[in-house]
Design a protein around this motif. Structure first.
Motif, short mmCIF file in Angstrom:
data_model
loop_
_atom_site.label_atom_id
_atom_site.label_comp_id
_atom_site.label_asym_id
_atom_site.label_seq_id
_atom_site.Cartn_x
_atom_site.Cartn_y
_atom_site.Cartn_z
N UNK A 81 73.13 40.34 41.70
CA UNK A 81 72.02 40.40 41.03
C UNK A 81 71.43 41.83 40.69
N UNK A 82 71.85 42.72 41.19
CA UNK A 82 71.34 44.13 40.94
C UNK A 82 72.01 45.06 41.57
N UNK A 83 71.72 46.44 41.32
CA UNK A 83 72.26 47.55 42.14
C UNK A 83 72.23 47.18 43.73
N UNK A 84 70.65 46.89 43.99
CA UNK A 84 70.56 46.77 45.55
C UNK A 84 71.28 45.61 46.24
N UNK A 85 71.47 44.52 45.53
CA UNK A 85 72.46 43.57 46.16
C UNK A 85 73.80 44.09 46.52
#
Length: 134
Positions: A81-85
């Motif tokens: 879902x995003x870079x943090x994920x």
């Protein structure tokens, strides 16, 4: 007549270990799959991930042998879902004892990208688009 893409198949050494790994990534294998010689998880869009034990493959292809010489020949890519994920999933899997191949990094092609190995050394690419540079 035109063949259509239907499934990704992986040959696994230990079905229970492989099912546990892919379940951690959200693949919905049915209860009891870890005890079977063949297991399937339906993927979005109707595709399937198929796991077969080495013994199962040898039952219809007696000459089959696992690849040798290091490195895997197969990988699957999972959109996060995003870079943090990407970072969180990588850390969760490595923390659970799975082998990390490439730590998360900002790739030159515009994605946060990392690679872990499943129990048989197959690459699992984790990626997410990076926010546009401002």
């Amino acid at each position: 007549m035109s063949p259509r893409f239907d499934a990704i198949g992986l040959v696994v050494s230990d079905m229970a270990a492989s099912v546990a790994f892919y379940r951690r990534l959200g693949f919905a294998f049915p209860d009891g799959a870890e005890e079977q010689p063949h297991a399937e998880a339906e993927l979005p869009g109707g595709l399937r991930l198929l796991l077969d034990t080495e013994k199962t493959v040898r039952s219809f292809h007696p000459q089959w042998r696992p690849p040798s010489g290091g490195g895997s020949r197969t990988s699957i890519a999972l959109l996060c879902d995003g870079p943090q994920e990407v970072d969180a999933v990588y850390e969760e899997l490595v923390g659970a004892g799975y082998q990390g191949e490439l730590k998360p990094w900002d790739a030159f092609w515009g994605q946060r990208y990392a690679v872990v190995h499943d129990p048989d050394g197959n690459g699992v690419d984790l990626f997410a688009p990076l926010p546009a540079a401002q």
